[in-house]
Design an enzyme around this catalytic site. Structure first.
Site, PDB file in Angstrom:
ATOM      1  N   PHE A  16       0.828  -1.200   0.000  1.00 45.46           N
ATOM      2  CA  PHE A  16       0.000   0.000   0.000  1.00 45.46           C
ATOM      3  C   PHE A  16       0.863   1.251   0.000  1.00 45.46           C
ATOM      4  O   PHE A  16       2.037   1.206   0.317  1.00 45.46           O
ATOM      5  CB  PHE A  16      -0.957  -0.021   1.205  1.00 45.46           C
ATOM      6  CG  PHE A  16      -1.917  -1.168   1.131  1.00 45.46           C
ATOM      7  CD1 PHE A  16      -3.050  -1.084   0.341  1.00 45.46           C
ATOM      8  CD2 PHE A  16      -1.660  -2.347   1.811  1.00 45.46           C
ATOM      9  CE1 PHE A  16      -3.926  -2.149   0.235  1.00 45.46           C
ATOM     10  CE2 PHE A  16      -2.535  -3.419   1.705  1.00 45.46           C
ATOM     11  CZ  PHE A  16      -3.661  -3.319   0.922  1.00 45.46           C
ATOM     12  N   CYS A  17       0.239   2.363  -0.348  1.00 45.18           N
ATOM     13  CA  CYS A  17       0.877   3.671  -0.411  1.00 45.18           C
ATOM     14  C   CYS A  17       1.693   3.915   0.858  1.00 45.18           C
ATOM     15  O   CYS A  17       1.204   3.617   1.952  1.00 45.18           O
ATOM     16  CB  CYS A  17      -0.207   4.743  -0.563  1.00 45.18           C
ATOM     17  SG  CYS A  17       0.423   6.407  -0.621  1.00 45.18           S
ATOM     18  N   PRO A  18       2.887   4.397   0.719  1.00 47.27           N
ATOM     19  CA  PRO A  18       3.542   4.897  -0.501  1.00 47.27           C
ATOM     20  C   PRO A  18       4.476   3.876  -1.147  1.00 47.27           C
ATOM     21  O   PRO A  18       5.232   4.224  -2.044  1.00 47.27           O
ATOM     22  CB  PRO A  18       4.342   6.088   0.018  1.00 47.27           C
ATOM     23  CG  PRO A  18       4.839   5.611   1.358  1.00 47.27           C
ATOM     24  CD  PRO A  18       3.669   4.773   1.919  1.00 47.27           C
ATOM     25  N   ASP A  43      -3.377  -1.579  -4.868  1.00 44.54           N
ATOM     26  CA  ASP A  43      -3.831  -0.508  -3.985  1.00 44.54           C
ATOM     27  C   ASP A  43      -4.599   0.506  -4.845  1.00 44.54           C
ATOM     28  O   ASP A  43      -4.035   1.048  -5.789  1.00 44.54           O
ATOM     29  CB  ASP A  43      -2.618   0.155  -3.331  1.00 44.54           C
ATOM     30  CG  ASP A  43      -2.995   1.314  -2.418  1.00 44.54           C
ATOM     31  OD1 ASP A  43      -4.201   1.591  -2.249  1.00 44.54           O
ATOM     32  OD2 ASP A  43      -2.077   1.952  -1.881  1.00 44.54           O
TER      33      ASP A  43
END
Length: 79
Positions: A16-18, A43
Site C-alpha cells: 500500500f501507499c507509498p 492498492d
C-alpha cells in the site's frame, strides 16, 4: 528507437501507499533512459499516486490498465 518492451517488472500487489511509488522511484534508476518499467499494484490509490508521481518526475506514463482490481502501469524513464 522507442519501444514499449518492458525492461523491468515490479510486482507490488499486496503493498500500500507509498510503497509502490517508493519502489518504482528506486527501480526506475536501474533501467536506461527510454526503457520501460512495468508496475503491478492492487492498492486503489496507486492510480492517482502514479499519475501524480510521473507528472512530478517527468517520466512518461504510457498506459494504465486495470483488471480484476490489479493495475498495470507502463512507465518510460525519461531522464
Amino acid at each position: 528507437m522507442r519501444s514499449d518492451a518492458v525492461a523491468r517488472s515490479l510486482d507490488m500487489t499486496g503493498y500500500f501507499c507509498p510503497e509502490p511509488v517508493v519502489r518504482t522511484s528506486e527501480e526506475i534508476g536501474d533501467i536506461e533512459v527510454g526503457e520501460v518499467i512495468e508496475l503491478l499494484a492492487d492498492d486503489p490509490s496507486s492510480k492517482p499516486d502514479m499519475e501524480s508521481w510521473t507528472k512530478r518526475t517527468g517520466h512518461e506514463l504510457i498506459s494504465v490498465e486495470e483488471e480484476d482490481g490489479v493495475f498495470r502501469f507502463l512507465i518510460r524513464r525519461t531522464a
